[in-house]
Design an enzyme around this catalytic site. Structure first.
Site, PDB file in Angstrom:
ATOM      1  N   MET A  30     -19.294  21.480 -77.768  1.00 47.86           N
ATOM      2  CA  MET A  30     -18.608  22.540 -77.023  1.00 47.86           C
ATOM      3  C   MET A  30     -18.915  23.904 -77.654  1.00 47.86           C
ATOM      4  O   MET A  30     -18.213  24.885 -77.404  1.00 47.86           O
ATOM      5  CB  MET A  30     -17.104  22.276 -76.996  1.00 47.86           C
ATOM      6  N   LEU A  33     -20.582  26.594 -83.114  1.00 45.65           N
ATOM      7  CA  LEU A  33     -21.251  25.662 -84.030  1.00 45.65           C
ATOM      8  C   LEU A  33     -20.902  25.926 -85.492  1.00 45.65           C
ATOM      9  O   LEU A  33     -20.769  27.068 -85.915  1.00 45.65           O
ATOM     10  CB  LEU A  33     -22.768  25.755 -83.842  1.00 45.65           C
ATOM     11  N   HIS A  37     -21.727  20.347 -86.648  1.00 44.35           N
ATOM     12  CA  HIS A  37     -22.691  20.270 -85.542  1.00 44.35           C
ATOM     13  C   HIS A  37     -24.130  20.305 -86.071  1.00 44.35           C
ATOM     14  O   HIS A  37     -24.992  19.561 -85.604  1.00 44.35           O
ATOM     15  CB  HIS A  37     -22.519  21.462 -84.600  1.00 44.35           C
ATOM     16  N   GLY A 147     -20.014  12.718 -84.019  1.00 45.59           N
ATOM     17  CA  GLY A 147     -19.423  12.902 -85.342  1.00 45.59           C
ATOM     18  C   GLY A 147     -18.219  11.987 -85.568  1.00 45.59           C
ATOM     19  O   GLY A 147     -17.360  11.844 -84.698  1.00 45.59           O
ATOM     20  N   MET A 184     -14.552  20.142 -91.055  1.00 48.18           N
ATOM     21  CA  MET A 184     -14.980  21.304 -90.271  1.00 48.18           C
ATOM     22  C   MET A 184     -14.657  21.091 -88.809  1.00 48.18           C
ATOM     23  O   MET A 184     -14.798  19.986 -88.278  1.00 48.18           O
ATOM     24  CB  MET A 184     -16.468  21.529 -90.454  1.00 48.18           C
TER      25      MET A 184
HETATM   26  P1  AMP Z   1     -17.247  19.522 -80.458  1.00 50.43           P
HETATM   27  O1  AMP Z   1     -18.078  20.752 -80.298  1.00 50.43           O
HETATM   28  O2  AMP Z   1     -16.009  19.730 -81.238  1.00 50.43           O
HETATM   29  O3  AMP Z   1     -17.022  18.817 -79.139  1.00 50.43           O
HETATM   30  O4  AMP Z   1     -18.108  18.514 -81.327  1.00 50.43           O
HETATM   31  C1  AMP Z   1     -19.417  18.142 -80.951  1.00 50.43           C
HETATM   32  C2  AMP Z   1     -19.866  16.995 -81.810  1.00 50.43           C
HETATM   33  O5  AMP Z   1     -19.853  17.391 -83.182  1.00 50.43           O
HETATM   34  C3  AMP Z   1     -18.933  15.775 -81.721  1.00 50.43           C
HETATM   35  O6  AMP Z   1     -19.707  14.595 -81.748  1.00 50.43           O
HETATM   36  C4  AMP Z   1     -18.096  15.920 -82.956  1.00 50.43           C
HETATM   37  O7  AMP Z   1     -17.588  14.694 -83.422  1.00 50.43           O
HETATM   38  C5  AMP Z   1     -19.106  16.465 -83.934  1.00 50.43           C
HETATM   39  N1  AMP Z   1     -18.414  17.146 -85.043  1.00 50.43           N
HETATM   40  C6  AMP Z   1     -17.467  18.109 -84.953  1.00 50.43           C
HETATM   41  N2  AMP Z   1     -17.003  18.441 -86.183  1.00 50.43           N
HETATM   42  C7  AMP Z   1     -17.668  17.651 -87.065  1.00 50.43           C
HETATM   43  C8  AMP Z   1     -17.646  17.504 -88.484  1.00 50.43           C
HETATM   44  N3  AMP Z   1     -16.828  18.232 -89.251  1.00 50.43           N
HETATM   45  N4  AMP Z   1     -18.463  16.593 -89.043  1.00 50.43           N
HETATM   46  C9  AMP Z   1     -19.287  15.828 -88.274  1.00 50.43           C
HETATM   47  N5  AMP Z   1     -19.362  15.930 -86.938  1.00 50.43           N
HETATM   48  C10 AMP Z   1     -18.567  16.825 -86.328  1.00 50.43           C
END
Ligand code: AMP
Length: 282
Positions: A30, A33, A37, A147, A184
């Site tokens: 989303m 970053l 990410h 993640g 994060m």
């Molecule tokens: P989001 O933008 O929050 O929807 O996250 C996009 C992807 O990044 C998802 O697969 C999340 O699980 C992964 N993600 C977000 N934060 C972290 C983190 N701290 N460590 C590893 N992966 C993450």
């Protein structure tokens, strides 16, 4: 790197890559970053010829009172960071491009979407499954990178991929943390200075629970009590849930055995933070 806003344009590029037999790695996000990410992108870069990232704040997965409108959208910075990681394609669609006015279809994964975050965010995982299903149909990746921070999301997507036969390998990447242990998250930006100081208590509580299990404790209620009291004593956070569940089925455990997921969600002001750890008792 190309920034594409239409489904047709993405399909075109994917077709070209397929003709050359190039493998495709996909990282849905989303935006806003951070290193979490970027770690997913690096993993995808290592294994695939073509790396595609989507940036889409998906309205379907936000409740009516949630933060869809104020969710951060730092477009320029995100494009800059993606370029640095050698992403090949950013798919950056509008809401209209993804959801036609008469969008009538949804993907629903049962049972595992109803507990943990699903209990306090009704419909959230339907929105997640639907958008990831659409994105998988558009990008048709060989590998999908997710993640571990969003453990329930990983379980839901894995289930959907299995149930609906998406021809993709799901790769789950460990949670990336700040130096003080805070997982994060794009939502960490919502934290006030005081809440930011307090928030590492979540990971401290989780690691204390892991230690307790390693020392032999097998009663979930004891573990949960440790976590709750650490959070309540060490911060002003308001606990949404703390749970000790089977890592695969997300079902609550009567006794700790096998791979255990300890997961929590805690409110700090307007920020709802989630975190988890996987524990394998000896
Ligand atoms: P989001 O933008 O929050 O929807 O996250 C996009 C992807 O990044 C998802 O697969 C999340 O699980 C992964 N993600 C977000 N934060 C972290 C983190 N701290 N460590 C590893 N992966 C993450």
């Amino acid at each position: 790197m190309r920034v594409l806003t239409t489904i047709d344009a993405v399909r075109n590029e994917i077709q070209k890559a397929r003709r050359k037999n190039h493998s495709i790695g996909f990282v849905p996000t989303m935006g806003a970053l951070h290193e979490g990410h970027l770690t997913l992108l690096r993993r995808a870069r290592r294994k695939n010829k073509l790396v595609v990232m989507s940036i889409f704040v998906n309205p379907l997965q936000f409740g009516p009172k949630e933060d869809f409108r104020r969710y951060p959208r730092p477009k320029k910075k995100d494009i800059f960071l993606a370029k640095k990681e050698n992403v090949d394609i950013i798919f950056y669609p509008s809401v209209k491009e993804m959801y036609d006015e008469r969008f009538l279809t949804g993907i629903r994964v049962n049972e595992i979407t109803q507990t943990l975050c699903g209990a306090s965010r009704p419909g959230h995982f339907d929105g997640v499954a639907t958008v990831v299903g659409k994105l998988l149909n558009i990008v048709t990746p060989d590998r999908l990178y997710l993640g571990q921070k969003d453990a329930q999301q990983c379980a839901v997507i894995r289930q959907m991929v299995r149930d609906l036969n998406f021809p993709v390998e799901v790769i789950v990447v460990p949670t990336v943390r700040e130096k003080d242990g805070l997982a994060m998250s794009s939502r960490n930006q919502y934290l006030t200075a005081q809440h930011r100081r307090e928030a590492p208590v979540l990971y401290q509580a989780l690691t204390a629970a892991r230690l307790q299990i390693r020392k032999g404790e097998r009663r979930p209620e004891k573990i949960l009590r440790t976590i709750r009291s650490k959070i309540l004593e060490g911060s002003s956070g308001k606990i949404d849930y703390v749970a000790c569940v089977d890592a695969k089925t997300l079902e609550p455990l009567g006794q700790i055995k096998g791979d255990v997921l300890i997961a929590l969600a805690v409110w700090f002001g307007k920020a709802r933070l989630i975190d988890n750890i996987l524990v394998r008792p000896k």
